[in-house]
Design a protein around this motif. Structure first.
Motif, short mmCIF file in Angstrom:
data_model
loop_
_atom_site.label_atom_id
_atom_site.label_comp_id
_atom_site.label_asym_id
_atom_site.label_seq_id
_atom_site.Cartn_x
_atom_site.Cartn_y
_atom_site.Cartn_z
N UNK A 20 12.56 -4.11 -17.69
CA UNK A 20 12.57 -3.00 -16.73
C UNK A 20 13.85 -2.21 -16.92
N UNK A 21 13.75 -0.89 -16.81
CA UNK A 21 14.95 -0.06 -16.95
C UNK A 21 14.88 1.11 -15.98
N UNK A 22 15.96 1.33 -15.30
CA UNK A 22 16.12 2.48 -14.42
C UNK A 22 17.16 3.39 -15.07
N UNK A 23 16.73 4.54 -15.61
CA UNK A 23 17.71 5.48 -16.18
C UNK A 23 18.66 5.98 -15.09
N UNK A 24 19.78 6.54 -15.50
CA UNK A 24 20.74 7.04 -14.53
C UNK A 24 20.04 7.96 -13.55
N UNK A 25 20.14 7.61 -12.28
CA UNK A 25 19.43 8.34 -11.23
C UNK A 25 20.35 8.55 -10.04
N UNK A 26 20.11 9.63 -9.32
CA UNK A 26 20.90 9.95 -8.13
C UNK A 26 20.12 9.57 -6.88
N UNK A 27 20.84 9.02 -5.91
CA UNK A 27 20.25 8.57 -4.65
C UNK A 27 21.09 9.05 -3.49
N UNK B 231 0.80 -1.22 0.00
CA UNK B 231 0.00 0.00 0.00
C UNK B 231 0.83 1.27 0.00
N UNK B 232 2.10 1.16 0.34
CA UNK B 232 2.98 2.33 0.34
C UNK B 232 3.54 2.52 -1.06
N UNK B 233 3.62 3.78 -1.51
CA UNK B 233 4.19 4.07 -2.82
C UNK B 233 5.65 3.65 -2.88
N UNK B 234 6.08 3.24 -4.07
CA UNK B 234 7.49 2.94 -4.27
C UNK B 234 8.29 4.23 -4.11
N UNK B 235 9.52 4.13 -3.60
CA UNK B 235 10.33 5.33 -3.43
C UNK B 235 10.74 5.91 -4.79
N UNK B 236 11.08 7.19 -4.76
CA UNK B 236 11.60 7.84 -5.96
C UNK B 236 13.00 7.34 -6.24
N UNK B 237 13.40 7.25 -7.49
CA UNK B 237 12.67 7.61 -8.69
C UNK B 237 11.83 6.48 -9.28
N UNK B 238 11.72 5.34 -8.57
CA UNK B 238 10.94 4.23 -9.11
C UNK B 238 9.52 4.66 -9.42
#
Length: 197
Positions: free
Chosen positions: A149-156, A126-133
């Motif tokens: 599935x693809x995760x573009x270059x993202x900063x964490x 029920x909780x939203x997926x964290x950003x940037x997902x």
């Protein structure tokens, strides 16, 4: 780990932390951890339906707490739903030899009945997926539909960690094998060095 595909790579460390907190095991709060020489590879059979195709993580070393960037891609030819068995083999280099860390109270080289339950401990249903997902429409809980599935270059930003007392300085390698009903779905190996301050 977290962000879904990055979680897949860091799952063994995350599982250790979750189990230790849940079971009240002794943890060491480290002010700073450096992850050096991070490497990964697929170790599944050629016909394995789930595969991590690409993964890049920077900088090297990664300082925790601290910022990192990651991009990844993967695919599954089958629906990944509960229960998903996870076999983790964790080894540490000691005096030039790789020593298997045994499974003690669900820590180390262990078999987990359901990886989906582990994800639910990190991100409750029920909780939203964290950003940037969330922004990229990537799932973070079971079931994972068949597809790419693809995760573009993202900063964490990775927050401070609490680690089991034995998981501090040293060279480690881990292998995670995902399976269902006796069939292997995918396998990934990770190697890294940890230096805690």
């Amino acid at each position: 780990m977290e962000q879904r595909l990055l979680l897949a790579v860091l799952l063994s460390l995350t599982v250790t932390a979750i189990q230790a907190k849940r079971d009240g095991k002794r943890l060491v709060c480290v002010q700073s951890v450096q992850v050096l020489r991070f490497e990964w590879e697929n170790c599944g059979k050629p016909e394995a339906p789930a595969v991590l195709k690409t993964l890049s993580v920077a900088p090297d070393p990664i300082t925790i707490p601290g910022a990192l960037s990651a991009e990844a891609s993967g695919a599954t030819a089958v629906l990944l739903d509960s229960p998903l068995a996870l076999n983790v083999t964790l080894e540490k280099e000691v005096a030039g030899f790789w020593v298997k860390i045994p499974c003690v109270e669900e820590l180390g080289s262990c078999h987990y009945e359901d990886a989906c339950e582990l994800l639910e401990q990190l991100i409750p249903p029920g909780q939203d997926c964290p950003e940037p997902l969330h922004s990229y429409g990537l799932p973070c809980q079971c079931p994972f539909k068949a597809g790419s599935y693809a995760l573009p270059k993202s900063d964490f930003f990775v927050p401070e960690l609490e680690l089991p007392y034995w998981l501090t300085n040293g060279h480690y390698r881990a292998q995670g094998v995902l399976g269902k009903e006796g069939s292997e779905l995918g396998c990934i190996k990770v190697a890294l060095a940890l230096h805690s301050g």
